[in-house]
Design a protein around this motif. Sequence first.
Motif, short mmCIF file in Angstrom:
data_model
loop_
_atom_site.label_atom_id
_atom_site.label_comp_id
_atom_site.label_asym_id
_atom_site.label_seq_id
_atom_site.Cartn_x
_atom_site.Cartn_y
_atom_site.Cartn_z
N ARG A 292 55.16 42.27 64.76
CA ARG A 292 56.25 41.97 63.83
C ARG A 292 55.75 41.13 62.67
NH1 ARG A 292 60.75 40.13 68.34
NH2 ARG A 292 61.31 42.23 69.09
N ALA A 293 54.87 40.17 62.97
CA ALA A 293 54.34 39.32 61.91
C ALA A 293 53.52 40.13 60.92
CB ALA A 293 53.49 38.19 62.51
N TYR A 294 52.65 41.02 61.43
CA TYR A 294 51.85 41.86 60.53
C TYR A 294 52.73 42.80 59.71
CZ TYR A 294 47.40 40.37 62.54
OH TYR A 294 46.30 39.63 62.91
N GLN A 295 53.77 43.33 60.34
CA GLN A 295 54.68 44.21 59.63
C GLN A 295 55.41 43.45 58.52
OE1 GLN A 295 55.01 47.46 59.91
NE2 GLN A 295 56.62 47.56 58.34
N GLU A 296 55.81 42.23 58.83
CA GLU A 296 56.50 41.42 57.82
C GLU A 296 55.56 41.07 56.67
OE1 GLU A 296 59.06 37.24 57.55
OE2 GLU A 296 58.29 37.95 59.47
N MET A 302 54.06 44.29 49.82
CA MET A 302 54.58 45.40 49.02
C MET A 302 55.60 44.91 48.00
SD MET A 302 54.33 48.58 48.43
CE MET A 302 53.42 49.13 49.89
N GLN A 303 56.45 43.98 48.41
CA GLN A 303 57.43 43.42 47.47
C GLN A 303 56.73 42.67 46.34
OE1 GLN A 303 60.34 41.09 49.59
NE2 GLN A 303 60.71 42.69 51.10
N ILE A 304 55.66 41.92 46.70
CA ILE A 304 54.92 41.19 45.66
C ILE A 304 54.30 42.15 44.66
CG2 ILE A 304 52.92 39.70 45.26
CD1 ILE A 304 53.54 38.35 47.94
N ARG A 305 53.73 43.26 45.17
CA ARG A 305 53.14 44.25 44.26
C ARG A 305 54.18 44.85 43.33
NH1 ARG A 305 50.26 45.82 49.11
NH2 ARG A 305 48.05 45.27 48.93
N ALA A 316 47.82 42.30 36.14
CA ALA A 316 46.61 41.47 36.07
C ALA A 316 46.81 40.14 36.79
CB ALA A 316 46.23 41.23 34.61
N GLY A 317 48.05 39.74 36.96
CA GLY A 317 48.32 38.48 37.65
C GLY A 317 48.37 38.61 39.16
N LEU A 318 48.12 39.81 39.69
CA LEU A 318 48.14 40.02 41.13
C LEU A 318 46.85 39.46 41.73
CD1 LEU A 318 49.87 41.38 43.36
CD2 LEU A 318 48.44 43.40 43.08
N THR A 319 46.98 38.55 42.67
CA THR A 319 45.82 37.92 43.29
C THR A 319 45.39 38.70 44.52
OG1 THR A 319 47.21 36.48 44.66
CG2 THR A 319 46.54 35.66 42.49
N TRP A 320 44.14 38.46 44.94
CA TRP A 320 43.64 39.05 46.19
C TRP A 320 43.20 37.94 47.12
CZ3 TRP A 320 39.22 38.54 48.97
CH2 TRP A 320 39.07 39.41 50.06
N PRO A 321 43.56 38.02 48.40
CA PRO A 321 44.52 38.95 49.03
C PRO A 321 45.95 38.70 48.52
CG PRO A 321 43.15 37.84 50.68
CD PRO A 321 42.95 37.12 49.40
N VAL A 322 46.76 39.75 48.55
CA VAL A 322 48.12 39.65 48.04
C VAL A 322 48.90 38.63 48.86
CG1 VAL A 322 50.24 40.91 47.57
CG2 VAL A 322 48.03 42.04 47.28
N GLY A 323 49.53 37.69 48.19
CA GLY A 323 50.32 36.67 48.87
C GLY A 323 49.58 35.38 49.11
N ILE A 324 48.25 35.38 48.92
CA ILE A 324 47.45 34.16 49.07
C ILE A 324 47.24 33.55 47.70
CG2 ILE A 324 45.27 33.22 49.95
CD1 ILE A 324 47.02 34.37 52.11
#
Length: 721
Positions: A292-296, A302-305, A316-324
């Motif tokens: 469930r945690a990985y799915q969330e 996906m929402q951040i993207r 261009a403002g998208l960081t890697w990893p997404v959300g970090i």
Amino acid sequence: PCLGAAGRAGPPAGGAQPEAEDGRPGQGHEDFRPRIVPYYRDPNKPYKKVLRTRYIQTELGFHERLFVAVLTSKATLNTLAVAVNKTVAHHFPRLLYFTGLRSAKVPHGMVLVAHGDERPIWLMYETMNYIHQHFGSDYDWFYIMQDDTYAQAEQVKALVTHLSINQDVYLGRAEEFIGGDEQARYCHGGFGYLLSRSLLLKLHPHLDSCRNEILSVRPDEWLGRCIIDFLGISCISQLQGQHYHTYELAKNAEPEKEEEEEFQAALAVHPVSDVTLMYRLHKHFSRIQLERAYQEIQELQMQIRNLTSLTPAGEAGLTWPVGINAPFLPKTRFEVISWDYFTEQHLFSCPDGSPKCELSGASKADVSDIIESALEQLNSRYQPSLRFSKRQLLNGYRRFDPTRGMEYTLDLLLEAVTQKGHSHVLVKRVSLVRPLSKVEIIPMPYVTEATRVQLVLPLTVQDLDFVANFLDMYAMNTLDTHDNALLTLLFIYHPYDAQRVSQVDVFAGVKTMVGELEKRYAEVKIPWISVKTEVPSQVKLMDIVSKKHPVDTLFFLASVWTEINMEFLNRCRMNTISNWQVFFPVHFQEFNPALVYRGEQTASSSTDFLRDGHFDRHSFAEACFYNSDYMTARTKLAADILDRDEVLEGMEVFDVFLHYSGLHLFRAVEPGLVQKYALRSCNPRLSEELYHRCVLSNLEGLASRSHLAMALFEQEQANST
């Protein structure tokens, strides 16, 4: 019936207060409305000082969220109860085990309360009394379960966060009483049940009556009958949109094969017949929570993207990893975070400063884990087309970014095998991030700023020129402000000076200054201790001072260049904890003004006083510690060295605590401890390491590299002309 009807509706079965039709709080929620209580003091009564509580949480009436009680027995204490403790204890903030009789040895890490009687009803009665007496005023919710119950701890914690604390709640798996002729229900004890603090407070006065008047075989049924008869509250399985899901486990059930939705959503599973089944259930539900945690995480990424394209920076403002968090961006070259190079055998950035050292311990485990994770990610991305296996780590780089975590860059020599069996060797560079996880607050014992500090100042003949300034600062910042700090002087006589003390006392001027201070401040006494030695060992000197003070004395071992101030003394009190922690501050050393200012400026500005100096990490002269902690560590040292007192000449107080105490050594920069520049005299009779540290302290305290470069440049210019 609606609230607008002629008759007024009673409270629901679960004890919840009514709400108005528009969703606003009804008449049962008056206490939620803030009201101003005017302050009034009777002028005819004497003023009484208000005693403040130790913690603001107590003063504001806050309570801890959840208390958990596990009912066990002597027969299952070392089996099922231990399994419960290993699976859920680290998730609950407070968990106690209650039993009638206890075994001779209590399992490690478990808090056990034995009532002395195995009768089930008596055990329930005593447990409720104990919980009310010891925890009734500290917690909002009380969860009671048996040791043959598996509870999803995180789900239970999430449940209580969504419930209002201002209600009488009796929540669990509702069961009919024996006979089933009543509509009232009790909560089945095998699946656990939740009681609110308000219900517990109302129930406690009736427990004795319930024990004498209610007959029952089952303790959970007895408790349910007691709550219904005296409070009129029945067990419910849902409240405020929150459901208490349970699942009854069949005999010889296989948790891994249970696919029912009811089982997957269960907060509590019962009955758990053996320890192995408890661990299998824990493994199964932990896997579900992890999925469930990985799915969330994937959904959030996906929402951040999707939202990034709508921001001013765009994709261009998208960081890697997404959300970090994005990597730290240095503003100057001094803020650049350097990378540490490593291979599978060696690390090329060693703690001791050597250029190369063997990779071992936690660092070796970290490198092995990160290589394994890289291969796992590569195989999950390219299988079944390709399957990778590691041949060699060519290059490895890592650095710790405080804004996001540990970053890695690996150059891997890989062997790639296709589905048809063809293999190919290639080099691939991968980047990984081990993000910072949940921040935890380390519990520390309570300390105050009211503790008396005993300053200890060792003085040699070379220090006489600086004593006057030290005493002036001590008088201005402690005596004038009435700070709770005392001073003891330690006069260190050379044997030659000690023989001539009756004719010429080298410390006569200091004693005169002390006498003037005692005349100016009549209530102050500044004692001194005279010592004769050629080698002023810090440990030997502290031994003398320690014997002349009580064990609960808080010492601050100072140097003659120290400028005492109230700010630092308070930090000394707060950072030093008896039987827990000692404090070794790193003072700020100002540079030589002749090299820094070169006649242009005589003193640094008060707003930028930390500009022209450095924190002297080579000095361990200042220290804050309790006498009891020093005496304990010193006793262990004496047993180790026996009668070899010459060993003490190569040690400092810091070494005593580091090697012979189990205390925390808090070593931190201290901007409130500023020392003017002075060339220290290094005693060659001390150990080589202490002498070397003293010389390094003098050299690094001259000036910064830029100041030294400018001085050399000006000298060369002058020589050339």
